[in-house]
Write an enzyme that holds these catalytic residues in place. Structure first.
Site, PDB file in Angstrom:
ATOM      1  N   ALA A   1      -0.670   0.615   5.995  1.00 58.03           N
ATOM      2  CA  ALA A   1      -0.918  -0.010   6.951  1.00 58.03           C
ATOM      3  C   ALA A   1      -1.995  -0.994   6.599  1.00 58.03           C
ATOM      4  CB  ALA A   1      -1.722   0.986   8.315  1.00 58.03           C
ATOM      5  N   ASP A   2      -2.065  -2.092   7.495  1.00 53.62           N
ATOM      6  CA  ASP A   2      -2.860  -3.031   6.903  1.00 53.62           C
ATOM      7  C   ASP A   2      -3.599  -4.104   8.348  1.00 53.62           C
ATOM      8  OD1 ASP A   2      -4.195  -5.133   4.802  1.00 53.62           O
ATOM      9  OD2 ASP A   2      -3.491  -6.437   6.272  1.00 53.62           O
ATOM     10  N   THR A   3      -4.447  -4.353   8.715  1.00 55.14           N
ATOM     11  CA  THR A   3      -5.083  -4.819   9.849  1.00 55.14           C
ATOM     12  C   THR A   3      -5.838  -6.114   9.483  1.00 55.14           C
ATOM     13  OG1 THR A   3      -5.499  -2.882  11.060  1.00 55.14           O
ATOM     14  CG2 THR A   3      -6.528  -4.592  11.816  1.00 55.14           C
TER      15      THR A   3
ATOM     16  N   ALA B   1      -0.128  -4.120  10.769  1.00 57.71           N
ATOM     17  CA  ALA B   1       1.234  -4.076  10.536  1.00 57.71           C
ATOM     18  C   ALA B   1       1.456  -2.535   9.662  1.00 57.71           C
ATOM     19  CB  ALA B   1       1.556  -4.782   9.274  1.00 57.71           C
TER      20      ALA B   1
ATOM     21  N   LYS C   1       0.941  -1.312  -0.060  1.00 61.31           N
ATOM     22  CA  LYS C   1      -0.105  -0.048   0.093  1.00 61.31           C
ATOM     23  C   LYS C   1       0.977   1.191  -0.127  1.00 61.31           C
ATOM     24  CE  LYS C   1      -3.584  -2.306   2.436  1.00 61.31           C
ATOM     25  NZ  LYS C   1      -4.453  -2.632   3.540  1.00 61.31           N
TER      26      LYS C   1
END
Length: 265
Positions: free
Chosen positions: A137-139, A174, A115
């Site tokens: 970010a990634d959840t 992250a 991203k």
């Protein structure tokens, strides 16, 4: 190592297109990491910080959040960071190879890198000059090693919440922080560092009626695991361990601690 804009953007394009950010991009990090190391040393030593600033080596960074999430925007703004929001024109490929899917922490880190890297690629293609920080970010919600993404439908959301009922799951967020130094269009150095933070959430035992009533509230469909702890989904939670902001979608306290440049933006 300093590389031309064309070389760097070609490498990022190849990496993002292959759903990977491996050695090609990492080879472009050296110069900026050395600068960041000097700057971090300055933070550890006030006298060094004063000398460093007097030498004129610290340039102000522009900060870009590579996410359209209102929750991440709110968390970053509440931390006092000045930033703009930019998401990639072309949606990022969020598919995962089997080896990544089997390792949720690495999977979340990889998606955060994709991203942020996609935004970096677009920025450099616009002949950017200056100092830039891009945050991706990634959840993920993970139960028994299985990754729960965003529900595709109400029935999918109901299935997820049934599985989470009465159980403890992990929420992994992250964050990939990219730094770009571009004094001219042809002189570009970049580097990135990616971290992952993990919290644990325990759900109450939920009845089908409670799950159905929650899904009617409509906040589930853009949330990993089909719930929002910062919204009505808090009623589903018995307790949690770890950082609340990680569960919401951005471990901003840790982010500011590890990247103090953000607080100076």
């Amino acid at each position: 190592m300093t590389e031309s804009k064309v070389s760097v953007t070609d490498e990022i394009a190849e990496a993002v297109g292959n759903a990977s950010l491996e050695q090609a991009v990492r080879e472009a990090q050296t110069d900026l990491h050395e600068t960041a190391a000097d700057y971090n040393d300055a933070y550890e030593d006030p006298a060094a910080a004063e000398r460093y600033e007097e030498a004129g080596d610290v340039a102000p960074f522009e900060v870009v959040l590579a996410s359209g999430s209102p929750r991440r925007r709110e968390l970053l703004a509440d931390a006092g960071v000045k930033f703009t929001v930019r998401t990639p024109v072309t949606p990022v490929d969020e598919s995962l190879e089997p080896d990544l899917a089997a390792d949720p922490v690495e999977a979340a880190k990889k998606l955060a890198e994709r991203k942020a890297g996609a935004v970096i690629q677009e920025v450099l293609a616009e002949n950017y000059t200056g100092m830039l920080i891009v945050i991706g970010a990634d959840t993920m919600v993970v139960l028994d090693g299985k990754i729960f993404g965003k529900p595709r439908s109400a029935s999918d959301g109901k299935h997820m919440l049934r599985q989470l009922s009465g159980r403890t799951h992990e929420v992994i967020t992250a964050v990939s922080v990219w730094m770009v130094s571009a004094p001219t269009v042809e002189e570009v150095s970049l580097g990135f560092r990616t971290l992952a933070d993990v919290s644990r959430v325990t759900f109450k035992d939920l009845s089908d009626e409670e799950i159905t009533e929650y899904l009617k509230k409509g906040e589930s469909f853009d949330k990993a695991g089909a719930y929002a702890i910062q919204g009505a989904g808090a009623a589903l939670v018995d307790h949690y361990d770890g950082a609340y902001d990680t569960i919401v979608g951005l471990p901003v306290e840790r982010l500011i601690k590890e990247f103090p440049d953000l607080a100076q933006s």
